[in-house]
Motif scaffolding. Structure first.
Motif, mmCIF file in Angstrom:
data_model
loop_
_atom_site.group_PDB
_atom_site.id
_atom_site.type_symbol
_atom_site.label_atom_id
_atom_site.label_comp_id
_atom_site.label_asym_id
_atom_site.label_seq_id
_atom_site.Cartn_x
_atom_site.Cartn_y
_atom_site.Cartn_z
ATOM 1 N N ALA A 280 0.809 -1.225 0.015
ATOM 2 C CA ALA A 280 0.029 0.031 0.067
ATOM 3 C C ALA A 280 0.849 1.297 -0.002
ATOM 4 N N MET A 281 1.979 1.269 0.586
ATOM 5 C CA MET A 281 3.058 2.364 0.625
ATOM 6 C C MET A 281 3.340 2.587 -0.686
ATOM 7 N N LEU A 282 3.558 2.057 -1.732
ATOM 8 C CA LEU A 282 3.960 2.157 -2.838
ATOM 9 C C LEU A 282 3.178 3.170 -3.659
ATOM 10 N N ASP A 283 1.708 3.147 -3.463
ATOM 11 C CA ASP A 283 0.766 3.768 -4.519
ATOM 12 C C ASP A 283 0.003 5.101 -3.525
ATOM 13 N N SER A 284 0.856 5.098 -2.152
ATOM 14 C CA SER A 284 -0.201 6.087 -1.325
ATOM 15 C C SER A 284 0.150 7.465 -1.573
ATOM 16 N N GLY A 285 0.961 7.844 -2.543
ATOM 17 C CA GLY A 285 1.223 9.246 -2.539
ATOM 18 C C GLY A 285 2.285 9.914 -1.700
ATOM 19 N N ALA A 286 2.709 9.229 -0.765
ATOM 20 C CA ALA A 286 3.550 9.614 0.634
ATOM 21 C C ALA A 286 4.757 9.230 0.199
ATOM 22 N N PRO A 287 5.998 9.492 0.246
ATOM 23 C CA PRO A 287 7.290 8.954 0.625
ATOM 24 C C PRO A 287 7.373 7.770 1.386
ATOM 25 N N LEU A 288 8.138 6.507 0.999
ATOM 26 C CA LEU A 288 7.832 5.281 1.462
ATOM 27 C C LEU A 288 8.801 5.423 2.851
ATOM 28 N N ASP A 289 8.177 5.001 3.734
ATOM 29 C CA ASP A 289 8.612 4.926 5.421
ATOM 30 C C ASP A 289 8.164 3.611 6.063
ATOM 31 N N GLY A 290 9.178 2.677 5.751
ATOM 32 C CA GLY A 290 8.975 1.407 6.292
ATOM 33 C C GLY A 290 9.209 1.269 7.916
ATOM 34 N N VAL A 291 8.817 0.017 8.221
ATOM 35 C CA VAL A 291 8.928 -0.248 9.511
ATOM 36 C C VAL A 291 10.086 -0.895 9.905
ATOM 37 N N PRO A 292 11.072 -0.437 10.939
ATOM 38 C CA PRO A 292 12.426 -1.295 11.146
ATOM 39 C C PRO A 292 12.036 -2.531 11.893
#
Length: 306
Positions: free
Chosen positions: A243-255
């Motif tokens: 979902a992050m890839l197409d959210s429009g926001a910069p990618l911000d993954g979980v460590p």
């Protein structure tokens, strides 16, 4: 021409105080090997491809070489050995070995990905470009991927460090560090219609990006490195959701995983995965020794648990 030489493959433990399997976050260390190869310019490994059946590995180097080796696994999927390592120079778009025609700063291969049609893609930094190889027999010169100026004009040593294909066939590229003083790293997706879309990647805690692998369910595991002179090193994994890839926001993954310096770690710059005999997800990491005497080339295998 393939280089061979005397080599030593030494089993190593991630945590010498606790030999064998070790759980760190949501991964379990299964096996590790230190690779010593008495061939000129061995080292500087970046990018990593593991064959789907686990039978071989492929990496590229900062000197502009392929590094290949057969791998052995047991019936459970655990890595049990590394076979004879071979090296050979990458061929350039003019059909010549790049170590004979290009300056060192133009041979710095960093990213490695297998395309959906089986071809292999290599990214370079300093002079930023991406080459596509039909095969590794090097019977044909590579094709050069058309890149937007926002990529080709990246700072010299902060180019495309990570390339990986998503399960839907799109290409994700992430640079190593922010191009300016901010905390957003440049990242792009090459869409199905061959247009480039900037997505960005949020840098957290000073960690730079070194590689990534996209899992069949759409999750992306990103390999990160934190270094402070003279010898402070940490390695981290972060997880991105589809979902992050197409959210429009910069990618911000979980460590999800942090490897600290009390473990046997090095400058890990290659990450790939394969699916095991019972559907397990095995992660493989390889380190770039920067051709330095105090560093080493390690190949590690982990199991990724839910």
């Amino acid at each position: 021409m393939r280089d061979t030489g005397e080599q030593t493959i030494t089993p190593v433990d991630l945590d010498p105080r606790n030999p064998g399997e070790v759980r760190i976050g949501n991964v379990v260390f299964l096996a590790g090997y230190k690779l010593d190869f008495d061939a000129r310019f061995f080292g500087g490994l970046s990018g990593l491809l593991i064959a789907g059946d686990g039978g071989s590995m492929l990496a590229v180097t900062d000197h502009g070489d392929w590094v290949e080796a057969p791998l052995n696994h047991d019936s459970t999927g655990r890595l049990t050995g590394v076979g004879t390592v071979t090296m050979s120079p990458l061929i350039g778009v003019d059909g010549e070995a790049i170590d004979t025609i290009l300056e060192p700063q133009e041979r710095d291969a960093e990213g490695l990905a297998r395309m959906p049609d089986g071809r292999v893609m290599v990214s370079f930094e300093r002079r930023h470009r991406v080459w596509v190889y039909d095969d590794l027999a090097q019977e044909h010169e590579p094709l050069e991927l058309d890149l937007p100026e926002t990529i080709t004009r990246l700072p010299g040593n902060d180019g495309i460090e990570t390339i990986t294909f998503l399960p839907d066939g799109r290409l994700l590229m992430i640079a190593e560090e922010p191009a300016s003083t901010g905390t957003t790293i440049d990242a792009w997706i090459l869409e199905d219609d061959l247009t480039w879309r900037w997505v960005g990647y949020i840098m957290r805690d000073g960690f730079s990006v070194t590689d990534a692998t996209a899992l069949p369910d759409g999750r992306i595991i990103v390999l990160e490195r934190w270094f402070a002179a003279p010898m402070s090193l940490r390695i981290r994994l972060r997880e991105l959701t589809p979902a992050m890839l197409d959210s429009g926001a910069p990618l911000d993954g979980v460590p999800t995983v942090l490897f600290k310096q009390n473990l046997i770690i090095d400058n890990f710059e290659g990450l790939d995965h394969r699916i095991g005999p019972k559907g397990e997800i095995f992660l493989y990491m390889i380190s770039d020794d920067n051709f330095a005497l105090l560093q080493a080339t390690y190949l590690y295998q982990f199991r990724l648990d839910p």
